[in-house]
Design a protein around this motif. Sequence first.
Motif, mmCIF file in Angstrom:
data_model
loop_
_atom_site.group_PDB
_atom_site.id
_atom_site.type_symbol
_atom_site.label_atom_id
_atom_site.label_comp_id
_atom_site.label_asym_id
_atom_site.label_seq_id
_atom_site.Cartn_x
_atom_site.Cartn_y
_atom_site.Cartn_z
ATOM 1 N N ARG A 1 -4.918 32.670 43.247
ATOM 2 C CA ARG A 1 -4.933 31.735 44.379
ATOM 3 C C ARG A 1 -4.519 32.439 45.661
ATOM 4 O O ARG A 1 -5.043 32.157 46.739
ATOM 5 N N GLU B 1 -6.579 32.777 49.208
ATOM 6 C CA GLU B 1 -5.940 32.472 50.493
ATOM 7 C C GLU B 1 -6.043 33.655 51.443
ATOM 8 O O GLU B 1 -6.329 33.487 52.638
ATOM 9 N N VAL C 1 -9.525 28.859 39.485
ATOM 10 C CA VAL C 1 -8.354 28.237 40.129
ATOM 11 C C VAL C 1 -8.448 26.715 40.015
ATOM 12 O O VAL C 1 -7.463 26.031 39.711
ATOM 13 N N LEU D 1 -8.540 25.692 48.320
ATOM 14 C CA LEU D 1 -7.106 25.719 48.645
ATOM 15 C C LEU D 1 -6.574 24.313 48.912
ATOM 16 O O LEU D 1 -5.464 23.966 48.505
ATOM 17 N N THR E 1 -6.276 22.353 45.626
ATOM 18 C CA THR E 1 -5.304 22.826 44.628
ATOM 19 C C THR E 1 -3.920 23.040 45.220
ATOM 20 O O THR E 1 -3.135 23.853 44.720
#
Length: 767
Positions: free
Chosen positions: A659, A663, A683, A761, A764
């Motif tokens: 993750r 990012e 993810v 993103l 999650t």
Amino acid sequence: MLQEIRFIQSIGRFEEAKPLQSTRFGPCTLVFGENGWGKSTLADILRSLSANNPAILAGRATLDVTAPQKAILHVAGQNAVFQDGGWTGPRPPVAVYDSSFINDNVYSGDIVSAEHLKNQYGLVVGEEGVSRVRRIVELDGDNRDNNKAISGTENDLKALMRAVAPPTMQLDAFLALPPREDIDEAIAAQDLKVQQARRAKELKAATEPAAYPVPTYSEKFDALLHGSIDDVAANAVAKVRTHIAAHQHHSGEAAIPHENWLEVGMAFTGGEGCPFCGQQLTDRTLIDAYKDIFSEAYKQLGEAVQGAVATLTRYKNGDFRQAAAKTEEQNGHQFRYWQEAGQLAPPDIEAVGPVIGSMEQAAETLLRLFTEKQANLTAAIAADRTTQALAEWNAGRRYFADANTVIGDFNGKVRALKESIDPAALPGLENELTALRAQKKRHEAETCDATSRLDGFKQKKKDIAAEKSRIRKELDDHGRTITTDLGTAINSYLKRLNAGFRIDYREPDYRGKEPSASYSILIREVAVAPKSGAGEIDKPCFRNTLSAGDKSTLALAFFLAKVNADPKLAELIVVLDDPFTSLDHFRREFTANEIRKLCGKALQVIVLSHEKTFLRLLWDKIDHDKIASIALQAGAPGITAIAPFDIETATQPRHVTERTQIEEFAEGEQHEPKYIRTRLRTVCEDFYRKGDPGLFRQAASLEEIIRVLEGAPADHVYKGALDDLRAVNEYSRGDHHAAVPGNPSEEISVEELKQFCRTVLELTRGM
């Protein structure tokens, strides 16, 4: 104990928040949430609930959302509900350590203000002390209101007083004036003295009532009428009477009184001849008889009788009536004047008219008798003929004599009054009159009512002062014990935290309207005052002697000391929001150990943090039978999922790396685009499997997750994410299957991939 958060709407970060499955809180609950994802909102919700302060949440209404604020917390088997601007249900005691606690009670930025010290005092003395402080504040408010009532009532009394009292009289003197039963009479008497002093010149020159003319004594009339000339020989009188009778001449009906001319003629007897004709008299016996009769005694008697006749004639003619009536009229004016000017009661004197009428009748009778006497002076009038007339005359005379005595007594009072009047005494007399009027006003109903109210207000002031003194003593005793123990505890924590300073915690400062905490920071045993002005940098103070870590350490030490000193710690929910901010590794370990200790003392400990490593540190230290782990996660656009959180899995390196790589790529760092695209699926799969393990299989693919969600209830927190999940699935599935017509080409658009990275993103958050 807080068991579950069932629903939150339009509060802070939570547009809408729901739990997944049965997301239960435990005696120690770790809550993971990224920054800006609702941890401080949860802390404020619990703070608002405990304090029953809706304003905390009203100020945190979610922006640009029209849905009403609402929160449902399951506490001790009941629902605590925030709705329509207020709380209902249970209110558990909660102690929250977060930035709001620090900013309100310890410092803000680099400044320790008077407000911080006041708030800190409230925390130090606890609810017991705060209740006393509140009571003191209430008493101060009551005292202010009571003082206003006293002032207003005193002004009312002063207004009443000034209307009548001397200008120099003070209110206390006015209120001390005693009652007086004869106050009206005293005022009237004093007012008379004032008026007399003002008219002194007039009164001193005023005429007194006059005495009546007193009639002749009745005894005089009695003597004249009943008397005779004893030294005149009887034969001489007889001779003269015979002679006169023989020569009496009548002119019509009126007889000529011979005695008159005979008496006159006797003045000329000097020789032997007749004094009347001059011829020689050889026999002088008649002449001698004349001499005896017309002697000096005879003359005096005649004159007296003639005077009586004249007096009685005046009475008969009304001369005395006129004089007496005039005197009566003039005296009437004088009596009325002195009654008005001197309050001298006029004497009760019978009217003269009837008395004079009676005397005039007696005078007429007496006049007839005296006329008869005048004709024969030497003969006495019989007493039985004079008795009644003389009695009537004498009664009238006594009337006038008595009246004059009364008038004389009255004039004595007039003269005494004149002598008593002193115009120079007027100012003093006026002051005495004003004082008497003030004395009367003091005890009138309106004044007594106001005085009674004033006495009540003054007694209330004494009662307030006594109660305040008692509570202040209790507060001093309580605060002295608390602050001494608290200072020792804070310094113990500072020492164990390796702080380079300690504090000198003193008794509270009561100099202001509200008490405040009082302490100094001791650095190398040099005292530094915590409070300083915003621009004061030229001397040691809180802002320039402590580092950010030191300040956080002081705040944490204060909180831990206060919480551990709470006698009701076993009933307390302790909430810590990122308690390790600005702390180094050693102090984090210390903080984790102190939280572990609290888990064995407090009813419940809730730790909110954005750092999984710190939460894992707590997880490893605390008995797993007591601990629960929860995350604030993305569920769907506008919805926050309150989900169980596998802290152990979440802190495995691979998960963090995948993750984090997505990012980093979204932020512009260089990673292989194709690899990043494959991680989008893994993810998402990992997030949803762990987010609701009861709904998704442990090995569920993204396609399966989508199918399951399509069949899930409409209110499931992940339902709103379906469109984004389908898009991610379509975008990334070519990397996991055989070629499919229409799949994305091998050429990958970096910007498009970045957009999908941002979508994943957002989906999650809270992993």
